[in-house]
Design a protein around this motif. Structure first.
Motif, PDB file in Angstrom:
ATOM      1  N   ALA A 221       0.818  -1.215   0.000  1.00  0.00           N
ATOM      2  CA  ALA A 221       0.000   0.000   0.000  1.00  0.00           C
ATOM      3  C   ALA A 221       0.850   1.262   0.000  1.00  0.00           C
ATOM      4  N   HIS A 222       1.953   1.272   0.762  1.00  0.00           N
ATOM      5  CA  HIS A 222       2.823   2.440   0.850  1.00  0.00           C
ATOM      6  C   HIS A 222       4.263   1.988   1.049  1.00  0.00           C
ATOM      7  N   GLU A 223       5.188   2.835   0.646  1.00  0.00           N
ATOM      8  CA  GLU A 223       6.612   2.628   0.912  1.00  0.00           C
ATOM      9  C   GLU A 223       7.211   3.955   1.362  1.00  0.00           C
ATOM     10  N   TRP A 224       8.057   3.903   2.393  1.00  0.00           N
ATOM     11  CA  TRP A 224       8.710   5.106   2.896  1.00  0.00           C
ATOM     12  C   TRP A 224      10.180   4.812   3.203  1.00  0.00           C
ATOM     13  N   THR A 225      11.016   5.815   3.095  1.00  0.00           N
ATOM     14  CA  THR A 225      12.354   5.707   3.649  1.00  0.00           C
ATOM     15  C   THR A 225      12.229   5.820   5.173  1.00  0.00           C
ATOM     16  N   GLY A 226      13.287   5.502   5.880  1.00  0.00           N
ATOM     17  CA  GLY A 226      13.254   5.632   7.334  1.00  0.00           C
ATOM     18  C   GLY A 226      12.943   7.052   7.758  1.00  0.00           C
ATOM     19  N   GLU A 227      13.530   8.023   7.088  1.00  0.00           N
ATOM     20  CA  GLU A 227      13.291   9.429   7.421  1.00  0.00           C
ATOM     21  C   GLU A 227      11.849   9.826   7.162  1.00  0.00           C
ATOM     22  N   GLU A 228      11.296   9.372   6.037  1.00  0.00           N
ATOM     23  CA  GLU A 228       9.894   9.688   5.729  1.00  0.00           C
ATOM     24  C   GLU A 228       8.955   9.056   6.744  1.00  0.00           C
ATOM     25  N   PHE A 229       9.253   7.816   7.152  1.00  0.00           N
ATOM     26  CA  PHE A 229       8.387   7.151   8.121  1.00  0.00           C
ATOM     27  C   PHE A 229       8.411   7.874   9.466  1.00  0.00           C
ATOM     28  N   SER A 230       9.584   8.304   9.906  1.00  0.00           N
ATOM     29  CA  SER A 230       9.697   8.967  11.210  1.00  0.00           C
ATOM     30  C   SER A 230       8.893  10.263  11.254  1.00  0.00           C
ATOM     31  N   ALA A 231       8.620  10.858  10.089  1.00  0.00           N
ATOM     32  CA  ALA A 231       7.885  12.126  10.030  1.00  0.00           C
ATOM     33  C   ALA A 231       6.372  11.929  10.001  1.00  0.00           C
ATOM     34  N   LEU A 232       5.900  10.683   9.840  1.00  0.00           N
ATOM     35  CA  LEU A 232       4.457  10.434   9.774  1.00  0.00           C
ATOM     36  C   LEU A 232       3.814  10.667  11.135  1.00  0.00           C
ATOM     37  N   SER A 233       2.649  11.291  11.138  1.00  0.00           N
ATOM     38  CA  SER A 233       1.967  11.622  12.395  1.00  0.00           C
ATOM     39  C   SER A 233       1.296  10.396  13.002  1.00  0.00           C
ATOM     40  N   CYS A 234       0.970  10.524  14.281  1.00  0.00           N
ATOM     41  CA  CYS A 234       0.258   9.445  14.973  1.00  0.00           C
ATOM     42  C   CYS A 234      -1.092   9.191  14.309  1.00  0.00           C
ATOM     43  N   ALA A 235      -1.797  10.241  13.943  1.00  0.00           N
ATOM     44  CA  ALA A 235      -3.116  10.089  13.324  1.00  0.00           C
ATOM     45  C   ALA A 235      -3.020   9.342  12.002  1.00  0.00           C
ATOM     46  N   THR A 236      -1.983   9.651  11.214  1.00  0.00           N
ATOM     47  CA  THR A 236      -1.805   8.981   9.926  1.00  0.00           C
ATOM     48  C   THR A 236      -1.542   7.489  10.116  1.00  0.00           C
ATOM     49  N   LEU A 237      -0.650   7.152  11.034  1.00  0.00           N
ATOM     50  CA  LEU A 237      -0.329   5.740  11.267  1.00  0.00           C
ATOM     51  C   LEU A 237      -1.524   4.993  11.852  1.00  0.00           C
ATOM     52  N   ARG A 238      -2.268   5.638  12.736  1.00  0.00           N
ATOM     53  CA  ARG A 238      -3.436   4.975  13.333  1.00  0.00           C
ATOM     54  C   ARG A 238      -4.481   4.666  12.275  1.00  0.00           C
ATOM     55  N   GLU A 239      -4.599   5.518  11.270  1.00  0.00           N
ATOM     56  CA  GLU A 239      -5.557   5.284  10.192  1.00  0.00           C
ATOM     57  C   GLU A 239      -5.272   3.961   9.486  1.00  0.00           C
ATOM     58  N   TRP A 240      -4.001   3.589   9.422  1.00  0.00           N
ATOM     59  CA  TRP A 240      -3.601   2.345   8.768  1.00  0.00           C
ATOM     60  C   TRP A 240      -3.361   1.200   9.748  1.00  0.00           C
ATOM     61  N   GLY A 241      -3.715   1.401  11.024  1.00  0.00           N
ATOM     62  CA  GLY A 241      -3.562   0.329  12.008  1.00  0.00           C
ATOM     63  C   GLY A 241      -2.136   0.131  12.474  1.00  0.00           C
ATOM     64  N   LEU A 242      -1.287   1.165  12.320  1.00  0.00           N
ATOM     65  CA  LEU A 242       0.119   1.060  12.695  1.00  0.00           C
ATOM     66  C   LEU A 242       0.383   1.773  14.022  1.00  0.00           C
ATOM     67  N   ARG A 243       1.364   1.289  14.746  1.00  0.00           N
ATOM     68  CA  ARG A 243       1.706   1.870  16.041  1.00  0.00           C
ATOM     69  C   ARG A 243       2.509   3.162  15.897  1.00  0.00           C
ATOM     70  N   HIS A 244       2.299   4.031  16.907  1.00  0.00           N
ATOM     71  CA  HIS A 244       3.082   5.257  17.040  1.00  0.00           C
ATOM     72  C   HIS A 244       3.319   5.458  18.537  1.00  0.00           C
ATOM     73  N   PRO A 245       4.504   5.953  18.952  1.00  0.00           N
ATOM     74  CA  PRO A 245       4.763   6.132  20.386  1.00  0.00           C
ATOM     75  C   PRO A 245       3.767   7.030  21.091  1.00  0.00           C
ATOM     76  N   GLY A 246       3.099   7.906  20.354  1.00  0.00           N
ATOM     77  CA  GLY A 246       2.140   8.816  20.969  1.00  0.00           C
ATOM     78  C   GLY A 246       0.710   8.325  20.956  1.00  0.00           C
ATOM     79  N   ILE A 247       0.504   7.053  20.698  1.00  0.00           N
ATOM     80  CA  ILE A 247      -0.846   6.515  20.576  1.00  0.00           C
ATOM     81  C   ILE A 247      -1.619   6.669  21.883  1.00  0.00           C
ATOM     82  N   GLY A 248      -2.926   6.947  21.786  1.00  0.00           N
ATOM     83  CA  GLY A 248      -3.785   7.076  22.951  1.00  0.00           C
ATOM     84  C   GLY A 248      -5.080   6.338  22.744  1.00  0.00           C
ATOM     85  N   LEU A 249      -5.835   6.196  23.835  1.00  0.00           N
ATOM     86  CA  LEU A 249      -7.138   5.541  23.737  1.00  0.00           C
ATOM     87  C   LEU A 249      -8.139   6.459  23.044  1.00  0.00           C
TER      88      LEU A 249
END
Length: 484
Positions: A221-249
């Protein structure tokens, strides 16, 4: 190099349902690629195809081309595969052959006829690299899950293969173990090995990841470099079911446990009280060894979620088994609901979700697994509620053995949902779960606490602790500390 060109795979004879569909992927030598995606999206199937296990060990039909070091893994001889591809499964226990750790690590080298003196020298350096030097004379079946994980990785990389394929390698590791793993994989990458990793913990790999590849419904579905991935927001990653250190309930939590009052309780009247769980001068030891926890006294109130933390191998799971009556304590007593209980009565009022879901899956389908319940067959409405709570409605007729690791974990949690127990113990409940699963488990344990249950969560997952735990019990070698 690892190279996939337009690869599809269907398990068994089911050509209509492709686990992966038209995937193209390259992992050059000396680089590290991280596969990410929701549980059941096809990540493990990609790993199996690269290792030459699908088709073969996993029957099915493959289309497209797969090459590792210029050769098709499915067509490799066992000796070629051992030299060229190192692999660690989602459940490392399933790939062990030898009794002792040192024998397991050198197993592949002995099979391909490596020089004995070279193997001895290599064993010393490999054991040091992966932090298992002090485990070499231990029996594999005596190790914690995190220790087994490190042994499996040391064995997989022993022959310095061209490609290293790791499926959920951090799932059972503590924080220091994850850091050591990433550093070790970085050294292997520097040696020119092509590394493919599938995991749900993603940001930990930023120091070594060249690329992140997002798999969704069996496709890239998507491909990112390490730098591009680190810049993705928590909301963006949550939309795809991916973890982010800032995740909340979420503001609205997952469905409540509306079925607990609809089937008989496992508790006898004298056990029910205002107290939760208390330990009095409790000492716990591994079999035939010195105590791992000594003279612990503490109280955990009802309606509380307590995280049980500590490094791999300090006795967290052993303590949990003692509390729920699966193992006998060396000394001291366990009090539940204000009553001191023996092992049999503790088993009657505790429910434990084990670290390895395969130990708890017996039935021929997911629906039957949940319907067995704790006190006989449960009603269809309660089973439906449990499946909805954990998002496994579409798996109702699947055999549990055919599920991904994350899906199996959700089934065992749904089974615990169906059991009405005063004490609920969860051993690494988010191992193998994506971000959606993490949030669902966090919401579920909070709901249990709201219903007056005492919940103990054995975990290395700091996100789970932050989202769901009222207090934490940190176990260090031979002692334990309770904090809020």
């Amino acid at each position: 190099m690892i190279e996939l060109k337009n690869v599809s795979f269907s398990y068994g004879a089911d050509d209509a349902h492709r686990a992966i569909d038209g995937i193209s992927l390259q992992v050059p030598d000396g680089t590290c690629t991280i596969l990410c995606g929701r549980s059941g999206s096809g990540k493990s199937t990609v790993m199996r195809v690269v290792e030459g296990l699908a088709p073969g060990f996993f029957p099915g039909r493959r289309e497209g081309s797969v090459h590792v070091a210029g050769k098709d893994p499915h067509a490799m001889s066992p000796s070629e595969k051992a030299r060229l591809i190192g692999g660690v499964f989602q459940d490392p226990r399933s790939q062990f052959f030898m009794s002792l750790v040192r024998d397991e690590i050198v197993f592949a080298a002995e099979n391909v006829g490596c020089d004995e003196d070279w193997a001895r020298r290599r064993l010393a350096s490999s054991a040091e690299t992966f932090g298992v030097a002090d485990l070499l004379d231990r029996r594999v079946d005596e190790l914690s899950s995190g220790q087994k994980q490190r042994v499996a990785i040391a064995a997989a990389s022993f022959l310095a293969p061209s490609a290293l394929v790791l499926d959920e390698p951090t799932s059972n590791l503590d924080e220091s173990g994850i850091g050591a793993l990433v550093a070790s994989v970085g050294r292997l990458k520097d040696q020119g090995i092509a590394i493919l990793i599938c995991d749900h913990r993603l940001h930990e790999y930023l120091p070594i990841a060249d690329r992140y590849v997002h798999i969704s419904e069996g496709r890239v579905a998507h491909e990112w470099t390490g730098e591009e991935f680190s810049a993705l927001s928590c909301a963006t990653l949550r939309e795809w079911g991916l973890r982010h250190p800032g995740i909340g309930l979420p503001v609205v939590s997952s469905p409540g446990i509306v079925g607990v009052d609809r089937h008989p309780t496992a508790l006898s009247p004298e056990v029910v009280g205002t107290h939760g769980l208390s330990l009095h001068s409790l000492t716990v030891a591994y079999d035939k060894s010195e105590p791992c926890v000594t003279d612990v006294s503490l109280a955990i109130p009802r309606a509380t979620v307590c995280g049980v933390l500590g490094k791999n191998g300090v006795g967290k799971t052993t303590l949990a088994k003692v509390i729920c009556g699966l193992r006998k304590q060396t000394s001291g007593v366990v009090e539940i609901g204000g009553n001191i209980l023996g092992m049999a009565r503790r088993r009657a009022c505790c429910y434990m979700v084990m670290q390895d879901p395969d130990y708890q899956l017996y039935a021929e389908s997911v629906a039957c697994e949940l319907a067995m319940g704790r006190n006989g067959r449960l009603s269809e409405s309660i089973v439906t509620e449990a499946m909805e709570a954990f998002g496994i409605e579409g798996l109702a007729q699947r055999h549990p053995a055919s599920l991904s690791g994350g899906e199996k974990q959700r089934v065992t949690l749904a089974a615990a949902y169906c059991a009405d127990s005063e004490i609920v113990l969860l051993d690494e409940p988010t191992s193998g779960l994506d971000a959606d699963g993490l949030v669902a488990v966090s919401s579920w344990v909070r709901k249990l606490a709201e219903r007056g249950k005492t919940v103990l969560v054995v975990t290395h997952d700091r996100l789970l602790c932050r989202l769901s735990c009222d207090e934490t019990l940190r176990i260090e070698r031979r002692c334990a500390h309770l904090s809020t």
